[in-house]
Design a protein around this motif. Sequence first.
Motif, short mmCIF file in Angstrom:
data_model
loop_
_atom_site.label_atom_id
_atom_site.label_comp_id
_atom_site.label_asym_id
_atom_site.label_seq_id
_atom_site.Cartn_x
_atom_site.Cartn_y
_atom_site.Cartn_z
N PRO A 154 0.82 -1.22 0.00
CA PRO A 154 0.00 0.00 0.00
C PRO A 154 0.85 1.27 0.00
O PRO A 154 2.00 1.27 0.47
N LEU A 155 0.29 2.34 -0.52
CA LEU A 155 0.91 3.65 -0.45
C LEU A 155 0.61 4.24 0.94
O LEU A 155 -0.55 4.32 1.34
N GLN A 156 1.66 4.63 1.66
CA GLN A 156 1.51 5.16 3.02
C GLN A 156 1.97 6.61 3.07
O GLN A 156 3.05 6.94 2.55
N ALA A 163 1.00 20.45 -12.25
CA ALA A 163 1.65 21.45 -11.39
C ALA A 163 2.64 20.83 -10.42
O ALA A 163 3.54 21.51 -9.94
N PHE A 164 2.49 19.54 -10.13
CA PHE A 164 3.33 18.87 -9.13
C PHE A 164 3.84 17.52 -9.67
O PHE A 164 3.49 16.46 -9.14
N PRO A 165 4.66 17.54 -10.71
CA PRO A 165 5.05 16.29 -11.37
C PRO A 165 5.91 15.36 -10.54
O PRO A 165 5.99 14.17 -10.83
N SER A 166 6.55 15.87 -9.48
CA SER A 166 7.47 15.03 -8.69
C SER A 166 6.82 14.43 -7.44
O SER A 166 7.45 13.64 -6.74
N LEU A 167 5.57 14.80 -7.14
CA LEU A 167 4.92 14.29 -5.94
C LEU A 167 4.38 12.88 -6.15
O LEU A 167 4.17 12.42 -7.27
N GLU A 168 4.15 12.20 -5.04
CA GLU A 168 3.56 10.86 -5.08
C GLU A 168 2.08 10.93 -5.43
O GLU A 168 1.44 11.96 -5.21
N PRO A 169 1.55 9.84 -5.97
CA PRO A 169 2.21 8.56 -6.27
C PRO A 169 2.99 8.62 -7.58
O PRO A 169 2.54 9.21 -8.55
#
Length: 230
Positions: free
Chosen positions: A151-153, A190-196
């Motif tokens: 899972p993504l935490q 706008a936020f290409p480096s953020l998760e997931p």
Amino acid sequence: MTRLHQQLLYIAALASATLLSADALNIIGSSGGDTSHKPITTTNNPSRRNFVHQFGFVAAAASSMPTMAANAVDAQFKEVGQQERPPEGEAPFSTLPNGVQIKDFRQGSGSTVQNGSRVELTMKGRLLNLNGVIFYDTKSNDPNGFGEGTPLQFTVGDKSVLPGLESGLIGMSRGGIRRIIVPAEVGYGAFPSLEPQPLTDVERRALDSVVKNPRRDQTVMFDCKVERLK
């Protein structure tokens, strides 16, 4: 290109070669092997016209199959999140002030996701611009090889995850399943480096093909299930 498509094109090509061979045999037979004094005329042969028509239809059908398949896929995602009325009595999507659209498929139980909540999600992300191509799947993160994935935490509000995804999770409970449509302004545009972030090379190429192309709609869709919530 599907196997059926390849087979149809092969049949059409074979038919064309057969026609050429038949013409050559007819010409030789009618002239006793001497073709120097007789022109080649085949346009008035009814059987040949029928043959050409039949296999021309096959070739045309084969060439149109990829377009038909693409249109069928398009239909699955063309109006997602844009329904004017809920299908079969289902609730329509709700639109949040930041443009994110949400729709619950299963209500969870217990406490709800709020700013500061620690959550674990199993989820899948799709690119609407590419007819729903998957670019993120928690099952791809499977170090033990049992197919369960990881899972993504994260903690809601810690700025590690797309703000559009975070806002779409607010109000969910453990066991709940929600579809979240995130526009570019609060997503990867706008936020290409953020998760997931994609977990495989194939998923990475799919996402990059949209995020790195400003001419494409960078809207994405997540199907999320809350596994744990603190």
